[in-house]
Scaffold this motif. Structure first.
Motif, PDB file in Angstrom:
ATOM      1  N   GLY A   1      -0.174 -10.254  -0.999  1.00 44.22           N
ATOM      2  CA  GLY A   1      -0.663  -9.387  -2.854  1.00 44.22           C
ATOM      3  C   GLY A   1      -0.322  -7.469  -1.642  1.00 44.22           C
ATOM      4  N   PRO A   2      -0.863  -7.194  -2.198  1.00 45.77           N
ATOM      5  CA  PRO A   2      -1.427  -5.646  -1.553  1.00 45.77           C
ATOM      6  C   PRO A   2      -1.652  -5.615  -0.534  1.00 45.77           C
ATOM      7  N   SER A   3      -1.369  -4.765  -0.018  1.00 46.88           N
ATOM      8  CA  SER A   3      -1.517  -4.524   2.170  1.00 46.88           C
ATOM      9  C   SER A   3      -2.609  -3.354   1.962  1.00 46.88           C
ATOM     10  N   LYS A   4      -3.703  -3.292   3.058  1.00 49.42           N
ATOM     11  CA  LYS A   4      -4.562  -2.905   3.109  1.00 49.42           C
ATOM     12  C   LYS A   4      -4.331  -1.574   2.186  1.00 49.42           C
ATOM     13  N   GLU A   5      -3.506  -0.545   2.664  1.00 51.58           N
ATOM     14  CA  GLU A   5      -2.956   0.994   1.974  1.00 51.58           C
ATOM     15  C   GLU A   5      -2.705   1.039   0.585  1.00 51.58           C
ATOM     16  N   GLN A   6      -1.458  -0.018   0.678  1.00 51.91           N
ATOM     17  CA  GLN A   6      -1.595  -0.332  -1.418  1.00 51.91           C
ATOM     18  C   GLN A   6      -2.172  -0.779  -1.976  1.00 51.91           C
ATOM     19  N   LEU A   7      -3.792  -0.945  -1.764  1.00 51.92           N
ATOM     20  CA  LEU A   7      -5.029  -1.170  -2.595  1.00 51.92           C
ATOM     21  C   LEU A   7      -5.776  -0.274  -2.359  1.00 51.92           C
ATOM     22  N   ASP A   8      -6.038   0.737  -1.670  1.00 58.74           N
ATOM     23  CA  ASP A   8      -6.646   1.840  -1.600  1.00 58.74           C
ATOM     24  C   ASP A   8      -5.889   2.839  -1.936  1.00 58.74           C
ATOM     25  N   THR A   9      -4.557   2.729  -2.553  1.00 60.93           N
ATOM     26  CA  THR A   9      -3.613   3.231  -3.157  1.00 60.93           C
ATOM     27  C   THR A   9      -3.681   3.275  -5.032  1.00 60.93           C
ATOM     28  N   LEU A  10      -4.373   2.115  -5.452  1.00 59.23           N
ATOM     29  CA  LEU A  10      -4.151   1.118  -6.988  1.00 59.23           C
ATOM     30  C   LEU A  10      -5.712   1.247  -6.653  1.00 59.23           C
ATOM     31  N   ILE A  11      -6.290   1.547  -6.079  1.00 59.08           N
ATOM     32  CA  ILE A  11      -8.153   1.473  -6.670  1.00 59.08           C
ATOM     33  C   ILE A  11      -8.328   3.431  -6.846  1.00 59.08           C
ATOM     34  N   ARG A  12      -7.027   4.603  -5.764  1.00 60.32           N
ATOM     35  CA  ARG A  12      -7.555   5.703  -6.098  1.00 60.32           C
ATOM     36  C   ARG A  12      -6.554   6.109  -7.382  1.00 60.32           C
ATOM     37  N   ILE A  13      -5.156   5.828  -7.842  1.00 63.42           N
ATOM     38  CA  ILE A  13      -5.038   5.275  -8.764  1.00 63.42           C
ATOM     39  C   ILE A  13      -5.565   5.333 -10.026  1.00 63.42           C
TER      40      ILE A  13
END
Length: 211
Positions: free
Chosen positions: A44-56
């Protein structure tokens, strides 16, 4: 997995660029298709990717700047723990439920590596209509789907019965002005999706009177 480079997010008062044509973005949106949660796997998404998903996800129309939504993230051991609660509720409501149904409930949030709960949070009374606040939360869910696709992940926006169950809402800590807009499952697409039937858009044009 290839190295992930997060996009550059603007800060307050930055001057944003004028939109420019993007064939890649249009092509992705034209072919966007939900990935069934049961067809997902890791990673699944990494922590950095998850943070980016939520910001977008949060970059949606928000009349009144109310931020009428919040997020609940389920990952790791939180997923089977949530499933155990669902199983216990079904056992209480349906004593005759067989092992197949109980296993379904137990494994619901294990269908994907990450599940993001999008919670609609309306402010009432307010000059911004409740309906517009709710629509903003729906836009958050759609942004999650598009951002996940752009990162190379599959995603599916679901509610299912537990989104409307008062006991589940209580366990999630939802307030009286909150409801589940959706649970967005995000993971690696393990099975190719096929296009489903789609109806042509129902379009009319205003000519000065109702048609």
């Amino acid at each position: 997995m290839t190295h992930f480079s997060p996009p550059a997010f603007p800060v307050e008062n930055d001057v944003l660029t004028v939109p420019k044509p993007s064939a890649d973005m249009l092509g992705r949106m034209a072919r966007r298709r939900s990935t069934r949660a049961i067809d997902m796997s890791g990673p699944g998404p990494s922590k950095e990717q998850l943070d980016t998903l939520i910001r977008i996800a949060a970059r949606v129309p928000d009349h009144g700047k109310l931020f009428p939504w919040r997020f609940i993230v389920f990952e790791g051991e939180a997923r089977p723990a949530f499933g155990q609660m669902l199983e216990s509720l079904i056992r209480a409501d349906m004593p005759e439920a067989g092992e197949e149904r109980l296993n379904l409930e137990r494994r619901r949030f294990e269908r994907a590596p990450v599940v993001i709960g999008v919670i609609s949070r309306v402010t009432i009374p307010h000059k911004i209509p409740e309906w517009e606040q709710i629509l903003s939360a729906g836009a958050v869910c759609q942004n999650l789907l598009l951002a996940a696709d752009a990162m190379g992940f599959g995603a599916q926006w679901l509610t299912e019965w537990y989104a409307f169950d008062e006991r589940v809402k209580s366990a999630l800590g939802l307030e009286a002005n909150e409801r589940v807009a959706g649970f967005v499952y995000v993971g690696t697409q393990a099975v190719s999706a096929t296009e489903r039937p789609r109806k042509p858009a129902d379009i009319t044009r205003w000519t000065g009177k109702a048609e």
